[in-house]
Design a protein around this motif. Structure first.
Motif, PDB file in Angstrom:
ATOM      1  N   UNK A   1       1.064  -6.645  -3.827  1.00 29.85           N
ATOM      2  CA  UNK A   1       0.794  -5.391  -3.467  1.00 29.85           C
ATOM      3  C   UNK A   1      -0.162  -5.184  -2.023  1.00 29.85           C
ATOM      4  N   UNK A   2      -0.931  -6.123  -1.819  1.00 28.21           N
ATOM      5  CA  UNK A   2      -1.851  -5.999  -0.807  1.00 28.21           C
ATOM      6  C   UNK A   2      -1.539  -6.921   0.360  1.00 28.21           C
ATOM      7  N   UNK A   3      -2.026  -6.782   1.532  1.00 31.07           N
ATOM      8  CA  UNK A   3      -1.789  -7.547   2.720  1.00 31.07           C
ATOM      9  C   UNK A   3      -2.448  -9.126   2.577  1.00 31.07           C
ATOM     10  N   UNK A   4      -3.716  -8.899   1.826  1.00 33.33           N
ATOM     11  CA  UNK A   4      -4.467 -10.149   1.427  1.00 33.33           C
ATOM     12  C   UNK A   4      -3.535 -11.127   0.633  1.00 33.33           C
ATOM     13  N   UNK A   5      -2.974 -10.559  -0.242  1.00 32.24           N
ATOM     14  CA  UNK A   5      -2.220 -11.181  -1.225  1.00 32.24           C
ATOM     15  C   UNK A   5      -0.727 -11.837  -0.569  1.00 32.24           C
ATOM     16  N   UNK A   6      -0.391 -10.945   0.351  1.00 31.07           N
ATOM     17  CA  UNK A   6       0.908 -11.518   0.913  1.00 31.07           C
ATOM     18  C   UNK A   6       0.703 -12.700   1.929  1.00 31.07           C
ATOM     19  N   UNK A   7      -0.542 -12.447   2.642  1.00 31.34           N
ATOM     20  CA  UNK A   7      -1.037 -13.798   3.462  1.00 31.34           C
ATOM     21  C   UNK A   7      -1.317 -14.773   2.817  1.00 31.34           C
ATOM     22  N   UNK A   8      -2.146 -14.823   1.732  1.00 32.25           N
ATOM     23  CA  UNK A   8      -2.329 -16.022   0.832  1.00 32.25           C
ATOM     24  C   UNK A   8      -0.848 -16.854   0.424  1.00 32.25           C
ATOM     25  N   UNK A   9       0.068 -15.910   0.063  1.00 27.43           N
ATOM     26  CA  UNK A   9       1.320 -16.311  -0.485  1.00 27.43           C
ATOM     27  C   UNK A   9       1.920 -17.124   0.631  1.00 27.43           C
ATOM     28  N   UNK A  10       1.904 -16.534   1.703  1.00 28.91           N
ATOM     29  CA  UNK A  10       2.468 -17.003   3.232  1.00 28.91           C
ATOM     30  C   UNK A  10       1.863 -18.357   3.462  1.00 28.91           C
TER      31      UNK A  10
END
Length: 76
Positions: free
Chosen positions: A37-46
Motif C-alpha cells: 500500500x505504501x511507496x516505501x513497501x513498493x520500493x522495498x519489494x522492487x
C-alpha cells in the motif's frame, strides 16, 4: 456433462515495474493496493527483486519467489 469456461483475466497480475541498471524505478503500476500500500513497501519489494536478478547474465525469463509473490523477470 458440464463444461466450465474460464474467461482470461489479468487479475493475477499484481504489479508491473521497470528498473534501470542500478535498481531505480523507471515505471511502475501496482494493481492490488492492498499488497504493497505504501511507496516505501513498493520500493522495498522492487529492491528485493533487483537484488535477486541484477547479478545474472541471463537475457531470458527468470522466475523467482519474493514473498508472497512469484515474479517473472526479463533482464535485457
Amino acid at each position: 456433462y458440464h463444461i466450465c469456461s474460464l474467461q482470461p483475466s489479468l487479475y493475477t497480475v499484481k504489479a508491473i515495474f521497470i528498473l534501470d541498471n542500478d535498481g531505480n524505478r523507471l515505471l511502475s503500476k501496482y494493481y492490488d493496493p492492498e499488497l504493497y500500500p505504501s511507496m516505501k513497501e513498493q520500493k522495498n519489494f522492487e529492491k528485493n527483486v533487483f537484488n535477486k536478478t541484477h547479478k545474472t547474465d541471463s537475457r531470458f525469463f527468470r522466475f523467482l519467489f519474493v514473498n508472497p509473490c512469484m515474479c517473472v523477470c526479463v533482464c535485457v
